[in-house]
Every structure is written in structure tokens, then in C-alpha cells.
Enzyme design. Structure first.
Site, PDB file in Angstrom:
ATOM      1  N   ASP A 165      11.368  16.991 -16.954  1.00 40.61           N
ATOM      2  CA  ASP A 165      11.261  17.233 -18.528  1.00 40.61           C
ATOM      3  C   ASP A 165      12.333  15.950 -19.085  1.00 40.61           C
ATOM      4  O   ASP A 165      13.145  15.614 -18.351  1.00 40.61           O
ATOM      5  CB  ASP A 165      12.097  18.575 -18.613  1.00 40.61           C
ATOM      6  CG  ASP A 165      11.717  19.003 -20.156  1.00 40.61           C
ATOM      7  OD1 ASP A 165      10.926  19.859 -20.306  1.00 40.61           O
ATOM      8  OD2 ASP A 165      12.214  18.443 -21.156  1.00 40.61           O
TER       9      ASP A 165
ATOM     10  N   LYS B 115      18.354  20.386 -20.538  1.00 39.73           N
ATOM     11  CA  LYS B 115      17.488  21.488 -20.006  1.00 39.73           C
ATOM     12  C   LYS B 115      17.510  21.288 -18.424  1.00 39.73           C
ATOM     13  O   LYS B 115      17.516  22.078 -17.703  1.00 39.73           O
ATOM     14  CB  LYS B 115      16.228  21.367 -20.535  1.00 39.73           C
ATOM     15  CG  LYS B 115      15.288  22.522 -20.164  1.00 39.73           C
ATOM     16  CD  LYS B 115      14.082  22.269 -21.241  1.00 39.73           C
ATOM     17  CE  LYS B 115      13.165  23.565 -20.871  1.00 39.73           C
ATOM     18  NZ  LYS B 115      11.923  23.409 -21.635  1.00 39.73           N
TER      19      LYS B 115
ATOM     20  N   LEU C 236      -2.136  32.672 -18.816  1.00 48.18           N
ATOM     21  CA  LEU C 236      -0.820  33.551 -18.486  1.00 48.18           C
ATOM     22  C   LEU C 236      -0.424  34.271 -19.684  1.00 48.18           C
ATOM     23  O   LEU C 236      -0.117  33.618 -20.781  1.00 48.18           O
ATOM     24  CB  LEU C 236       0.237  32.697 -18.038  1.00 48.18           C
ATOM     25  CG  LEU C 236       0.003  31.782 -16.806  1.00 48.18           C
ATOM     26  CD1 LEU C 236       1.120  30.963 -16.667  1.00 48.18           C
ATOM     27  CD2 LEU C 236      -0.491  32.459 -15.772  1.00 48.18           C
TER      28      LEU C 236
ATOM     29  N   LYS D 166     -10.939  28.149 -22.535  1.00 50.10           N
ATOM     30  CA  LYS D 166      -9.702  28.350 -22.796  1.00 50.10           C
ATOM     31  C   LYS D 166      -9.475  28.791 -24.138  1.00 50.10           C
ATOM     32  O   LYS D 166      -9.007  29.731 -24.555  1.00 50.10           O
ATOM     33  CB  LYS D 166      -8.551  27.293 -22.718  1.00 50.10           C
ATOM     34  CG  LYS D 166      -7.233  27.455 -23.352  1.00 50.10           C
ATOM     35  CD  LYS D 166      -6.472  28.549 -22.697  1.00 50.10           C
ATOM     36  CE  LYS D 166      -4.997  28.541 -23.171  1.00 50.10           C
ATOM     37  NZ  LYS D 166      -4.476  29.807 -22.597  1.00 50.10           N
TER      38      LYS D 166
ATOM     39  N   GLY E  13      -2.298  47.660 -35.042  1.00 50.97           N
ATOM     40  CA  GLY E  13      -0.860  47.685 -35.010  1.00 50.97           C
ATOM     41  C   GLY E  13      -0.554  46.507 -36.322  1.00 50.97           C
ATOM     42  O   GLY E  13      -1.355  46.329 -37.230  1.00 50.97           O
TER      43      GLY E  13
ATOM     44  N   CYS F 101       0.100  31.119 -28.601  1.00 50.51           N
ATOM     45  CA  CYS F 101      -1.295  30.830 -28.316  1.00 50.51           C
ATOM     46  C   CYS F 101      -2.078  31.322 -29.184  1.00 50.51           C
ATOM     47  O   CYS F 101      -2.990  30.255 -29.788  1.00 50.51           O
ATOM     48  CB  CYS F 101      -1.500  31.418 -26.580  1.00 50.51           C
ATOM     49  SG  CYS F 101      -0.568  30.664 -25.454  1.00 50.51           S
TER      50      CYS F 101
ATOM     51  N   LYS G 260      -2.385  29.334 -32.695  1.00 46.57           N
ATOM     52  CA  LYS G 260      -2.467  28.050 -32.388  1.00 46.57           C
ATOM     53  C   LYS G 260      -3.833  27.785 -31.970  1.00 46.57           C
ATOM     54  O   LYS G 260      -4.733  26.986 -32.621  1.00 46.57           O
ATOM     55  CB  LYS G 260      -1.599  27.331 -31.536  1.00 46.57           C
ATOM     56  CG  LYS G 260      -1.853  25.972 -30.961  1.00 46.57           C
ATOM     57  CD  LYS G 260      -0.795  25.494 -30.014  1.00 46.57           C
ATOM     58  CE  LYS G 260      -0.857  26.001 -28.955  1.00 46.57           C
ATOM     59  NZ  LYS G 260      -1.787  25.711 -27.903  1.00 46.57           N
TER      60      LYS G 260
ATOM     61  N   LYS H 139       6.260  39.768 -28.644  1.00 44.50           N
ATOM     62  CA  LYS H 139       5.734  40.875 -27.873  1.00 44.50           C
ATOM     63  C   LYS H 139       6.898  41.242 -26.849  1.00 44.50           C
ATOM     64  O   LYS H 139       7.864  40.381 -26.750  1.00 44.50           O
ATOM     65  CB  LYS H 139       4.546  40.177 -27.061  1.00 44.50           C
ATOM     66  CG  LYS H 139       5.080  39.187 -25.918  1.00 44.50           C
ATOM     67  CD  LYS H 139       3.807  38.741 -25.297  1.00 44.50           C
ATOM     68  CE  LYS H 139       3.169  39.842 -24.350  1.00 44.50           C
ATOM     69  NZ  LYS H 139       2.036  39.411 -23.355  1.00 44.50           N
TER      70      LYS H 139
END
Length: 461
Positions: free
Chosen positions: A30, A35, A172, A235, A284, A291, A294, A351
Site C-alpha cells: 500500500d 496505514k 465478498l 461481476k 426497507g 459496490c 458504483k 449495513k
């Protein structure tokens, strides 16, 4: 196998940690020095259940390391994952400059030996060939630099870069990313080169044969091997379908509200149809996160680029934007004028089991409630306890549900955190000026809430 993962966001860090856990030697790269320093100390920069423990154990046995040195990662990895962010631009298309920078950097450091370069980032369809081109540009730039530095003529400094690009999209779910890695529904690999596909299958074999699955007796994980463009489309199509499914049930919920039907029962009834299924039929406040917004916008933009008007996908986006305002309408119906009222939000993240605030419905609610003159308070199990504020403005973040409820005219359940099922709602109701709760996820037990003294309002429920 020797793996280098470039980018340590949700996808990159989870991928690197889990691959090291199943036995591979992984270097995570990275460009954020702070980080990297944090991760080297054994601390995860993101909240994801189970991730920190696996990260520490892999570091202890020497299979996982972190660095800001891209050249070191490229030199010591046979499989190089590109896992940097591709945030949306105002136009809806994906911002691929970080992918481009990494691909160019890989090319600048490639030496002798075969490498597989894996697109793990969600990239526009056709990016596999584009990445290959950028890597080769990086190789060419390095060669020119060597010649200019007097290392010899162009023939003598010819760099042999042998590599192939593979598209390997991730599926994921934030909050259960570690579980999803070890228990995948499928693994998608896109490439035109069999050697690259064979290496990727070898890499994933412990996952394919369920060695790390919760249920090791299940049949092997299906591996979809296809071309680059189809893998990238898989995807986008998967996420877009799920987002559209949520928008569909929210449309049904809004009709249920008007005709007196119960969307929870409707979803149960249609979900039992094997062609439909029960997942992503929870009505809801709408979808958010990094994700769905976008990816749906990016696919709409891709369709526009190629002369097709994706009307269904545009409608899914429109429904989702409107759905966030449905909660506001319910508040206005119960409280009438919102100016001068105090509204408490149960949950801030998009979430549960994550600290991710990207495109969270709570942000729209906060903005609109402020515009209408309400005072906004919030409690979130992660945001409140860690002190992270994610640049939040216009909201008073409380440290516990009781402080949140004190003096509120209404509560809105925004995020369906497990702990919200078991709060002392009877005590919470007593602390409020007006015990009204808008259940934006249809998550709570209506009868229990009403018994605790609440005026309960669901969505299509």
C-alpha cells in the site's frame, strides 16, 4: 505460492490475509505509509469480523507481510493482485486512475520470470486488455530510462516481460467477507491463457476443495473459467441483479403500504418459488455501500457508451433514491412538522458488521432532516464505540442507545445490527418525548415493540 496484493482496502486486505491463512506467502503493498505502519503492528485498518485474528496469526508464522515498496512486492510475487479502489465519478463511470497507476508501476518493476497479473478491482468491461497495455507501457518507459541513463543501447537493455492478465472478480459481502472467502458460491477466472488459469486454480485449490469451509462435506466449489470480458461482466451483472431485486421488493412494499398488504408475507410467499429465492427480498430503506451504487451506475454508463439505454437499471437507481425519502415521509406522517423535533437514528453504517459509511442511507436522512430543521442524533455500535466520525456533520453521535433515546420524538432503525433486536425498548420508550419508531429494515418484532409502548411503523409492513 508467492503472492503480492497491491491495495489494502476491504478487498485487498481480506484477500491477502485469507490467502496467507490457507498457506500462501503473501506481501500486501500500500502506498499509504501510515496505514502500512499500522498493519505492521498487527492492527487492521478496517473492521471486518474475524479479520484481525487471522491477520495476526499469519504474521506470527511469517506468511504475511506489509510494505509500501511496490518493487519489493513485484519482485517477490508470482501472482500479483491489483486490488485498489475504483470509485465512481460524477458521470457514473468508474475512476480507474489507481488501477492505471498500479499497472504502470508493475510494468516499471517487471524483471525476468513469468507473472500472473490479476484484476481483483471491479473494473470496466474490457479492462483486461487495457491493463496489459498499461503494463507494457510501464515496461517501455523503464527501458527508455535505462537507455537514457547510459546503461547501453536499446537492444542491450531489452527487458523481457512475460506475463498474463486474469480477471478474478470478488463476491465478498462486507461484514461476512472472511466467511465468504472460505465458503464461496463460485470462483470466476477470466483469461485466454491456460498457464495463467492453471496457476490461479492451484492458488485457490484449498478453497475449491473446501479445506477451509465451514462444511467440508460440500462438493467442490464451481470454477467458472471464461474470457476476460465475460468475467468482468459477471461481476457487474451479479451486483446489478441483486440491487435490482432489492429495488423491486421496495416497489412492492410501497404498493403494500397503500393497499394494506404485508410485504414481509409477500416476500415469504414469492421467495419460496425456487426461481426467485428468499435472498435480497428484504424491503426497507434501500441499498448503499461501496459496490451496488458504483457497479449499477458503471454498467449503465457502459451501456450508454455502446449505444444502449439500460432502462431497467436506471429505474433500479431511481427507485433506490426515492426509497431513502420514504422513511422521511413516514416521519412527517407521524410527527407532522419536523422543524424543532429530535430524531434518533439507530445505526449509521450502510449495513451491520462493518464500519463502512460509503453511500450509507443514514447520510441522506441526516442531510434531509437537517434541511427540515430537525435535530439529529445517532447511535451505531461501531461508529460510537471507536470514535470514528467519517466526516459526519449535522448529527450528534451518542455513546449508547439510552442517551440516543433521551428526549427524542422518534427513532429510525437505519442499520439492522443484531444488538438492536435485544435493546430494552420499554426503558427506551420511557426516555422519549414520543415513543415512535420507524423500522427502516422491518427488522424488529412489531408486537414486542408495541408491547414496550412504541408506535411502530414499518416499510410495507
Amino acid at each position: 505460492m508467492r503472492v503480492c496484493v497491491i491495495g489494502t482496502g476491504y478487498v485487498g486486505l481480506v484477500t491477502g490475509v485469507c490467502l496467507s491463512h490457507i498457506g500462501h506467502n503473501v506481501i500486501c503493498v500500500d502506498n499509504n505509509e501510515e496505514k502500512v505502519k499500522l498493519m505492521k503492528s498487527g492492527q487492521s485498518p478496517i473492521y471486518e469480523p474475524g479479520l484481525s485474528e487471522l491477520m495476526k496469526s499469519s504474521m506470527e508464522v511469517g506468511r504475511l507481510e506489509f510494505t509500501a515498496d511496490l518493487e519489493y512486492g513485484v519482485d517477490n510475487g508470482d501472482i500479483l493482485f491489483i486490488a485498489v479502489g475504483t470509485p465512481p465519478l460524477p458521470t457514473g463511470e468508474s475512476d480507474t486512475r489507481y488501477v492505471e497507476a498500479v499497472a504502470r508501476g508493475i510494468g516499471a518493476h517487471l524483471k525476468d520470470g513469468y507473472k500472473v497479473i490479476v484484476n481483483k478491482s471491479t473494473v470496466p468491461i474490457g479492462s483486461g486488455d487495457w491493463v496489459r497495455m498499461i503494463v507494457l507501457d510501464g515496461v517501455a518507459e523503464r527501458q527508455k530510462t535505462l537507455v537514457a541513463a547510459g546503461a547501453g543501447d536499446e537492444t542491450m537493455t531489452q527487458i523481457t516481460a512475460e506475463f498474463d492478465v486474469v480477471s478474478n472478480p470478488e463476491f465478498l459481502r462486507e461484514g461476512s467477507a472472511v466467511f465468504d472467502t472460505f465458503n464461496p458460491d463460485r470462483i470466476v477466472l477470466g483469461s485466454n491463457n491456460q498457464k495463467a488459469l492453471d496457476m490461479m486454480q492451484e492458488l485457490y485449490m484449498p478453497l475449491i476443495d473446501r479445506s477451509f469451509a465451514d462444511d467440508k462435506n460440500l462438493p467442490p466449489v464451481p470454477v467458472v473459467m471464461t474470457d476476460l470480458n465475460s468475467a468482468e461482466m459477471i461481476k457487474y451483472a451479479a451486483n446489478t441483479f441483486l440491487a435490482t431485486k432489492i429495488s423491486f421488493i421496495n416497489e412492492v412494499a410501497n404498493i403494500c403500504d397503500r393497499v394494506g398488504a404485508d410485504v414481509v408475507e409477500v416476500a415469504k410467499g414469492i421467495g419460496l418459488d425456487s426461481r426467485i429465492g428468499t435472498k435480497f427480498l428484504q424491503a426497507g430503506i434501500g441499498w448503499g455501500g461501496s459496490c451496488f451504487p458504483k457497479d449499477v451506475s458503471a454498467l449503465v454508463h457502459t451501456a450508454d457508451d455502446y449505444g444502449y439505454d439500460a432502462e431497467l437499471l436506471k429505474a433500479a437507481i431511481t427507485v433506490n433514491k426515492r426509497q431513502r425519502l420514504i422513511t422521511l415521509e413516514k416521519l412527517q406522517k407521524e410527527l407532522k412538522i419536523l422543524k424543532g423535533k429530535v430524531v434518533g437514528l439507530l445505526g449509521l453504517t450502510f449495513k451491520p458488521d462493518t464500519d463502512d459509511m460509503r453511500d450509507a442511507p443514514s447520510l441522506d436522512l441526516i442531510e434531509q432532516l437537517n434541511r427540515l430543521g430537525a435535530k439529529v442524533k445517532a447511535y451505531d455500535p461501531i461508529v460510537s464505540q471507536t470514535g470514528m466520525r467519517h466526516g459526519l456533520t449535522g448529527v450528534q453521535v451518542e455513546t449508547d442507545p439510552e442517551r440516543l433515546a433521551d428526549g427524542c420524538d422518534a427513532l429510525v432503525l437505519v442499520t439492522d445490527w443484531e444488538q438492536f433486536r435485544n435493546l430494552d425498548y420499554e426503558n427506551i420508550a420511557k426516555l422519549m418525548n414520543n415513543p415512535t419508531i420507524i423500522d427502516g429494515r422491518n427488522y424488529l418484532d412489531r408486537a414486542a415493540a408495541e408491547k414496550a409502548g412504541f408506535n411502530y411503523v414499518g416499510v410495507g409492513h
